[in-house]
Write an enzyme that holds these catalytic residues in place. Sequence first.
Site, mmCIF file in Angstrom:
data_model
loop_
_atom_site.group_PDB
_atom_site.id
_atom_site.type_symbol
_atom_site.label_atom_id
_atom_site.label_comp_id
_atom_site.label_asym_id
_atom_site.label_seq_id
_atom_site.Cartn_x
_atom_site.Cartn_y
_atom_site.Cartn_z
ATOM 1 N N SER B 45 0.824 -1.196 0.000
ATOM 2 C CA SER B 45 0.000 0.000 0.000
ATOM 3 C C SER B 45 0.867 1.257 0.000
ATOM 4 O O SER B 45 2.021 1.218 0.424
ATOM 5 C CB SER B 45 -0.893 0.029 1.243
ATOM 6 O OG SER B 45 -1.710 -1.114 1.266
ATOM 7 N N ARG B 300 3.992 23.642 3.276
ATOM 8 C CA ARG B 300 4.227 23.158 1.916
ATOM 9 C C ARG B 300 3.588 24.040 0.854
ATOM 10 O O ARG B 300 4.162 24.243 -0.216
ATOM 11 C CB ARG B 300 3.688 21.736 1.788
ATOM 12 C CG ARG B 300 4.553 20.744 2.513
ATOM 13 C CD ARG B 300 3.966 19.365 2.490
ATOM 14 N NE ARG B 300 4.881 18.450 3.157
ATOM 15 C CZ ARG B 300 4.608 17.174 3.381
ATOM 16 N NH1 ARG B 300 3.454 16.663 3.004
ATOM 17 N NH2 ARG B 300 5.492 16.410 3.977
#
EC number: 1.3.5.1
Lengths: 246, 606
Positions: B45, B300
């Site tokens: 995953s 960010r």
Amino acid sequence: MASRELTFRILRYNPETPDVKPHLQDFHLNEEPGMTLFIVLNRLREEQDPSLRFDFVCRASICGSCGMLINGKPNLACKTLTKALPDVTTLMPLPVFKLLGDLSVDTGVWFRDVSLRTESWVHTDEVFDPDAAEEKMDNELAKEIYEAERCIECGCCIGGCATANIKPSFIGAAGINRVARFMMDPRDKRTEQEYFEVVASEDGVFGCVGLMACDDNCPVGVPLRSQLAYVRRKMAVAGWHMGRGR
Amino acid sequence: MNDYDLFVTDVLIIGAGLAGERAAIEAASQGLNVTILSLVPPRRSHSAAAQGGMQAALGNAAMGQGDSPDVHFADTVKGSDWGCDQEVARMFVDMAPVAVREAAFWGVPWTRVTMDKRIYDGQEIHEDPKKVGLITARNFGGTAKWRTCYTADGTGHALLYTTDSMVLKLGVTVHDRVEALSLIHDGDRCYGAVARCLRTGNLRAYSARTTVIATGGYGRLYGVSTNAVINEGTGMAIALETGKVPLGNMEAVQFHPTGLVPSGILITEGARGDGGYLLDKNGYRFMPDYEPKKKELASRDVVSRRMIQHMRAGYGVDSPYGPHLWLDIRHLGAKHIETNLREITSICRKFNGIDPVHELIPVRPTQHYSMGGVRVNKHGYVYGMKNLFALGEAACWDLHGFNRLGGNSLAETIVSGKIIGEKIAEFTKDALLDVRSSLIDQHVHDQAERIEKLRAKKSGTADVFRLRHEMEEILREHVFVFRTEAALAEAVEQLHALHVRAGDLRLRGSGLGADPELSAALRLPGMVKLAYCIAKGALARTESRGSHFREDYPKRDDENWLKRTLAYWSYEKNEPVLDYEPVVITELPPGDRGYGEATSGPVQKK
């Protein structure tokens, strides 16, 4: 400078058409700068044959999905740059694992089975206390555990292992390394006798004949040679203790 | 219509990443029968790819001294640009330290405090000898303290393997290589899912008392993304397609400052956290000019905007793949780079043939995270549909608002898994299976019909792969870091046309069995719907907040937009319709984020 024309000779097998025997099929495409097998295989599927089956997930050599035989050697396709390949490259699925179609193999089921057989989880009777500070651990030990934990279960060590190829029940370097990870972890309270039962057999560490292709083939550099030696030594000592106890 | 396998379970969890598995552990520990579906073996995953770490206010490291959940809370809310649900953020920050310690108890080899001599930004760090051996932390963007717990360079990997080991221990059923195609529902309540086996292509039905969506993000709607190729937003799409469930804040898309050029592979924030610089084509460190206080470690969204702004001003490095900037970690030294940033080193070497100990790394902002998703309440319960939960990146729990802090996503997976997992267990104990077999038949039949239609190839004109690239291109061109009215209107129009064409696909191959082209064709219409929701929500939101930056509306507008977008799919109108709800503010009223001019628009520098 004109780019190289690359040939990829890929094993084809589709379980939907059992009459068609597995065979090699040639694909051609022009090389581009920075091209990896991830780019190559996706372009082949999109532009030449939409039925081509292969597995990628992270495409960054983290998830372990894309192990295959690249010119006979097990490796991750995503991190294989075409500039390192000759003009003709053969791609085959990893052996040992069940073939699902073309280059796609069932590594997940194989690894889950090994994890269950080796009971790869921390065994303890203690109960987690949400109010308590964590137990201290020396950072060097944490690093050692992580070194073994780093295995991405891609199956390259298994596909390239002579013993695993002739002996389906052998847990291979990845399985033994997984046991080593728990053996060195003080949070796992299993005794050496309990580990002995899990791994000290012909399907476990004593099935290894020491060819060490696993160590050469590991695409993420897990120190498999030393992990195998560690478990073998521990189990030899455990066997000796048990022999004396009788 | 009975040509399918039927599985019955108490709790059906779609997605075996960290969020799904952590919730499964909670439900299974309480004696419930849990089945997890996964596109891939669970350990593959995308959670495994989280390199940097997870935030939890342990305060063990010297640079984390004085940290507390309160400080973590303030960082999270500011990071979200006041778009997050503060009640959720509070639950989260309080639980995060417990979740980290629990993961340690289960076996995660967290990096620990040592007395090793260490210089950071010219200053020596002196650790507290009493803390040696406790879980340490590294610096991440947008945080007041060093709070990001990590295991060398493989935090997500270690956390996922450990969590999955508990899933194994508890004997939870995992069906891998299975893809959910639709939710079984009657417009009011969810009863499970129709799925397709990716080994054989056969259809299956899963009937459950409670269904849980934990399928991760939709990064791959964008052609260049740091995400794994399986992150196609499936769970969000099948929820949207009920016509009843809203998706929250889909326009809130995070772009990570340092995606590797050209592959888009993530270079972790740990690189800047550990002291890396961003340089322009002249080798000049430009971030301190824009963000004197936080420099490379502003949040960010801010760093991404500054980078694009700087490249627009002509300071980008030209390359065959378009302009980029440099990440410089050479001054951290070979020893540090080879151990704490080993993954970066190996990625640079393998994929670009670069040695970051001696060379610069080409980077630029790249799609990274979906803050939006299936809208749920604070217990993870989905809006508009009973017996349905969602968590992790697939959900809009709303911890992240309009910008997620680095280290808060990995933390969200296991913290929400713990909190929501408990709610799922509690709910399921009183829930009934109570499903009509005709309802299951009908939902399986609908999917079988789609597949038959594609296989018959009697109609259809659009090529699956081409259509998909068109969608990627529309998002990259018009719905990226900087957004404007005209571009977004264009995107909405183009995506509507694409949505119509996505209903008219034609396979090139046979589509038999587990054919990959058929899989892509089944997935694409839902993906286009998600892209449509993103563009439409972005067009409507005439303000700038966090990662959603409108050049024509460069300021945050709390008077009109302190609210969450809810996008529903309308079958009558054949397009998404938008609604809004207020954002819950309990502790911290909207104010300045404290890192630079994030809310006041781009500096005019031509």
